[in-house]
Write a protein that holds these residues in place. Structure first.
Motif, PDB file in Angstrom:
ATOM      1  N   ARG A  33       0.827  -1.205   0.000  1.00 55.90           N
ATOM      2  CA  ARG A  33       0.000   0.000   0.000  1.00 55.90           C
ATOM      3  C   ARG A  33       0.865   1.260   0.000  1.00 55.90           C
ATOM      4  O   ARG A  33       0.468   2.304  -0.494  1.00 55.90           O
ATOM      5  CB  ARG A  33      -0.899  -0.022   1.236  1.00 55.90           C
ATOM      6  CG  ARG A  33      -2.263   0.593   1.015  1.00 55.90           C
ATOM      7  CD  ARG A  33      -3.050   0.557   2.297  1.00 55.90           C
ATOM      8  NE  ARG A  33      -2.284   1.115   3.396  1.00 55.90           N
ATOM      9  CZ  ARG A  33      -2.811   1.490   4.555  1.00 55.90           C
ATOM     10  NH1 ARG A  33      -4.082   1.358   4.763  1.00 55.90           N
ATOM     11  NH2 ARG A  33      -2.051   1.999   5.503  1.00 55.90           N
ATOM     12  N   ASP A  34       2.059   1.116   0.581  1.00 57.57           N
ATOM     13  CA  ASP A  34       2.912   2.290   0.774  1.00 57.57           C
ATOM     14  C   ASP A  34       3.224   3.070  -0.497  1.00 57.57           C
ATOM     15  O   ASP A  34       3.053   4.284  -0.520  1.00 57.57           O
ATOM     16  CB  ASP A  34       4.223   1.877   1.437  1.00 57.57           C
ATOM     17  CG  ASP A  34       4.023   1.637   2.917  1.00 57.57           C
ATOM     18  OD1 ASP A  34       2.858   1.626   3.336  1.00 57.57           O
ATOM     19  OD2 ASP A  34       5.015   1.475   3.627  1.00 57.57           O
ATOM     20  N   PRO A  35       3.711   2.399  -1.557  1.00 54.90           N
ATOM     21  CA  PRO A  35       4.048   3.184  -2.749  1.00 54.90           C
ATOM     22  C   PRO A  35       2.853   3.963  -3.279  1.00 54.90           C
ATOM     23  O   PRO A  35       3.016   5.069  -3.794  1.00 54.90           O
ATOM     24  CB  PRO A  35       4.510   2.123  -3.755  1.00 54.90           C
ATOM     25  CG  PRO A  35       4.995   1.014  -2.918  1.00 54.90           C
ATOM     26  CD  PRO A  35       4.086   0.990  -1.729  1.00 54.90           C
ATOM     27  N   GLU A  94       0.494   5.277  -1.455  1.00 50.67           N
ATOM     28  CA  GLU A  94       0.344   6.460  -0.602  1.00 50.67           C
ATOM     29  C   GLU A  94       1.428   7.475  -0.927  1.00 50.67           C
ATOM     30  O   GLU A  94       1.171   8.679  -0.986  1.00 50.67           O
ATOM     31  CB  GLU A  94       0.412   6.055   0.870  1.00 50.67           C
ATOM     32  CG  GLU A  94      -0.724   5.139   1.255  1.00 50.67           C
ATOM     33  CD  GLU A  94      -0.908   5.027   2.749  1.00 50.67           C
ATOM     34  OE1 GLU A  94       0.099   5.106   3.466  1.00 50.67           O
ATOM     35  OE2 GLU A  94      -2.055   4.857   3.180  1.00 50.67           O
ATOM     36  N   ALA A  95       2.643   6.965  -1.153  1.00 55.14           N
ATOM     37  CA  ALA A  95       3.730   7.872  -1.526  1.00 55.14           C
ATOM     38  C   ALA A  95       3.363   8.614  -2.803  1.00 55.14           C
ATOM     39  O   ALA A  95       3.618   9.810  -2.936  1.00 55.14           O
ATOM     40  CB  ALA A  95       5.019   7.094  -1.710  1.00 55.14           C
TER      41      ALA A  95
END
Ligand SMILES: Nc1ncnc2c1ncn2[C@@H]1O[C@H](COP(=O)(O)OP(=O)(O)OP(=O)(O)O)[C@@H](O)[C@H]1O
Ligand SMILES: [Mg+2]
Lengths: 297, 362
Positions: free
Chosen positions: A185-187, A189-190
């Protein structure tokens, strides 16, 4: 005891070797051999007559074969691309669903649970020009003409593609959904923080991540579609006048109706090249996409 | 000028309330650290500022503009994530330039900004690698580089150092501090490590269970904790707390030690149960203290355990049945069980109400 014994590794491998030989190797060699003979099922003695590359030469100059070959490639291209688009769309929507997703996933698999033959019969009925569902619906909506869905060459091809896509889009949907589940999920959000609109996030982050999953689906489905037979055979039998003839309907006609098994086998070997090319192509793409993501291999 | 203001900000996950009405004013260019134990709502607060999490109530404004309903891309913020969140399919160069590319800046400008960031963070040699081919520390630097190329109004950091080993963490801490001096942007930094908070912050916001417990400079929190939670959270080793009661205007610790702590102004009432707090630095053996000015209470205590740290040694001992830690400068070897004459610096001690834990000023 001086009797020589087989080396241990060979003894251990022997069952596997015997099974593979019986199931794969011998039929393969037999069919390869028979493609160099004028073997006719009705006259077994023809198996012993060697004609060299005669069958192959005949195929390569046979317009019917090339028409079927080209039609198969076209069929493959259109079906795979549409299935990809639809499957991607379905997977993206399913990924957003938070409630009842398990049930939806199961429902999504339903088309894959039916035998292709039954799917063929079902669509043959749906597209029937007299009593078919489609024409009835069209007529009740005020269109007067009864479209010859399975009789007109182009419409018949369309109908077959429709059935094929209905049956197998879920392969793409399921594999792409698996990719979406595995996606960190992080990328994403980034990317949001970096200024991406939802479309840009999809285009630059999600899609590259999904590419390996897409290529796996492509490989599986290209092998599947390249040997499309049952649906076509049931819906049109390759007709009318060979206008929906694909490689495998042609082969089965040559081998079992005309009983020219030697020729059919030769066709088989030529068409396998098609499958191998597609497989190699998609595997290349797969490795490239995985390397792109920094995955091993 | 970019102040960040939170007023009565609330976050609810269904029935669970993660953040309970937080008020916070952050000045332009300030380095604010949100710190607190795991699950206290630090990340949630930060993510609401970033726009990655809906705000259930209250208002967040950045640079005087209420941003509650703006997506992250319209807030002009950068964020560094705990596990870096690099784009795996892009090279370091592409990772750094991505936000500018999305903003459709001209190529020359992107190249320049990327090279500048690469130089600040020492990434020049790694520019053509993919994240998978980088070490943790290098990834961390790329993540920081990606944040600085955009010259955002506000930097948000969510535990950026917690995946690094101790040495690298110390090193990167210095880098971040230097970075702040260079870019002079507002920084909001989340950590659960009080040392990071102490060393980096202009101001620390200490949180617990979705509430702010205390806001202040590192020294304010260290020297004047508002309650026992702050007292034990900030500072290493944590503040010693010993139970006691107020008797005859003096503090009597459980076990009978009577401390002549003046309890003026009637803030302590007779018979009140208290917790008596002091730091290891304020309990030192005679001859090994830094300064012995002010009121000193002498007591003999048996050392149970020592932890030599080089310039100082931590001494574990028991006071009123509680294990407490003292400190010894110019350390000499100490045998376990050895009795030493300790000096307790009463002026630097703290008194907390035993029930509520609130500090009672003397
Ligand atoms: N998506 C979510 N759904 C439900 N509850 C959540 C969600 N995210 C966080 N929480 C809850 O909100 C509270 C605060 O979480 P948060 O992630 O802000 O903690 P934190 O202070 O960052 O902790 P840590 O130091 O462990 O990162 C926790 O109790 C957590 O369980
Ligand atoms: Mg967190």
């Amino acid at each position: 005891m001086t009797r020589r014994r087989l080396p241990e590794w060979l003894v251990l491998l022997l069952p596997a070797i015997i099974v593979i030989a019986a199931v794969v190797l011998i039929p393969l060699l037999f069919s390869l051999y028979s493609s160099f003979t004028p073997y006719k099922l009705t006259r077994p003695s023809t198996l012993w007559k060697w004609v060299g590359t005669y069958n192959y030469e005949k195929i390569l100059s046979d317009a019917k074969f090339w028409a079927a070959f080209g039609r198969t490639v076209l069929f493959l291209t259109i079906v795979l691309n549409l299935e990809l688009l639809l499957g991607l769309g379905i997977a993206l929507m399913m990924n957003k669903v938070t409630w009842g997703q398990r049930t939806l996933r199961t429902i999504l698999m339903f088309p894959m649970m039916f035998s292709p033959i039954l799917v063929g019969f079902q669509f043959k009925f749906i597209f029937n020009d007299n009593i078919g569902l489609v024409n009835n619906v069209l007529q009740s909506m005020g269109f007067n003409a009864a479209l010859p869905w399975l009789v007109d060459g182009k419409l018949a091809m369309f109908s077959i593609m429709f059935a094929e896509i209905w049956m197998s889009t879920s392969v793409f949907a399921i594999l792409i959904l698996a990719g979406l589940f595995a996606m960190p999920r992080d990328p994403l959000e980034a990317a949001k923080v970096d200024g991406c609109t939802p479309w840009q996030s999809f285009r630059h982050i999600t899609l590259p991540f999904l590419m390996p999953f897409i290529y796996i689906a492509m490989t599986i489905r290209s092998l599947d579609v390249a040997r499309a037979y049952d649906i076509v055979q049931i819906m049109t039998g390759g007709g009318p006048a060979r206008r929906t003839e694909l490689l495998w309907t042609l082969m089965s006609r040559t081998g079992y109706v005309d009983a020219r098994m030697g020729l059919a086998n030769a066709m088989g070997y030529v068409s396998i090249i098609l499958s191998i090319l597609f497989t190699v192509y998609f595997f290349r793409k797969l490795s490239a996409a995985r390397a792109e993501l920094g995955m091993a291999g | 000028m970019t102040e960040v203001t939170l007023s009565n900000v609330v976050k609810k996950y269904g029935a669970l309330q993660a953040v309970h009405g937080i008020d916070l004013d952050i000045q332009d260019g300030e380095f604010v650290v949100l710190v607190g134990p795991s699950g206290c709502g630090k990340s949630t607060t930060l993510r609401m500022i970033a726009g990655l999490e809906d705000i259930s109530g209250g208002e967040v404004s950045i640079g005087g503009r209420v941003v509650n309903d703006l997506p992250p891309r319209e807030r002009n913020i950068s964020m560094v994530f705990q596990n870096y969140a690099l784009y795996p399919h892009m090279t370091v160069r592409e990772n750094l330039g991505f936000s500018l590319k999305i903003a459709k800046r001209p190529g020359a400008e992107i190249t320049e900004a990327v090279n500048e960031a690469a130089q600040i963070l020492g990434l020049d040699e790694l520019m053509d690698r993919k994240p998978a081919a980088l070490s943790g520390g290098q990834r961390q630097r790329v993540a920081m580089g990606r944040a600085i190329v955009r010259h955002p109004d506000v930097f948000l950091f969510d535990e950026p150092l917690s995946n690094l080993d101790a040495k690298l963490r110390t090193q990167m801490r210095v880098e971040i501090k230097k970075l702040h001096q260079k870019v002079e942007s507002t920084i909001i930094y989340v950590t659960h490590d009080q040392i990071e908070a102490m060393t980096l912050a202009d101001r620390i916001v200490l949180m617990r269970d979705g509430h702010i417990v205390q806001v202040g400079t590192p020294l304010e929190l260290f020297n004047a904790p508002v309650d026992t939670f702050v007292a034990t959270f900030i500072g290493s080793p944590p503040m010693n707390l010993v139970d006691g009661v107020v008797e005859d205007g003096q503090i009597v610790l459980d076990g009978g030690v009577t401390l002549p702590v003046p309890t003026t102004a009637g803030r302590l009432s007779e018979g009140q149960a208290i917790k008596f707090g002091f730091r290891a630095d304020n309990l030192m053996p005679a001859g090994h203290a830094v300064d012995e000015d002010g009121a000193v209470y002498e007591l003999d205590l048996a050392v149970t355990l020592t932890e030599p740290l080089g310039t100082e040694t931590l001494l574990f001992t028991n006071m009123a049945g509680v294990e407490v830690q003292g400190k010894m400068f110019n350390p000499r070897p100490v045998r376990p069980g050895e009795k030493m004459n300790f000096r307790l610096m009463l002026d630097k001690c703290h008194v907390f109400d035993a029930q509520s834990g609130h500090a009672i000023r003397r």
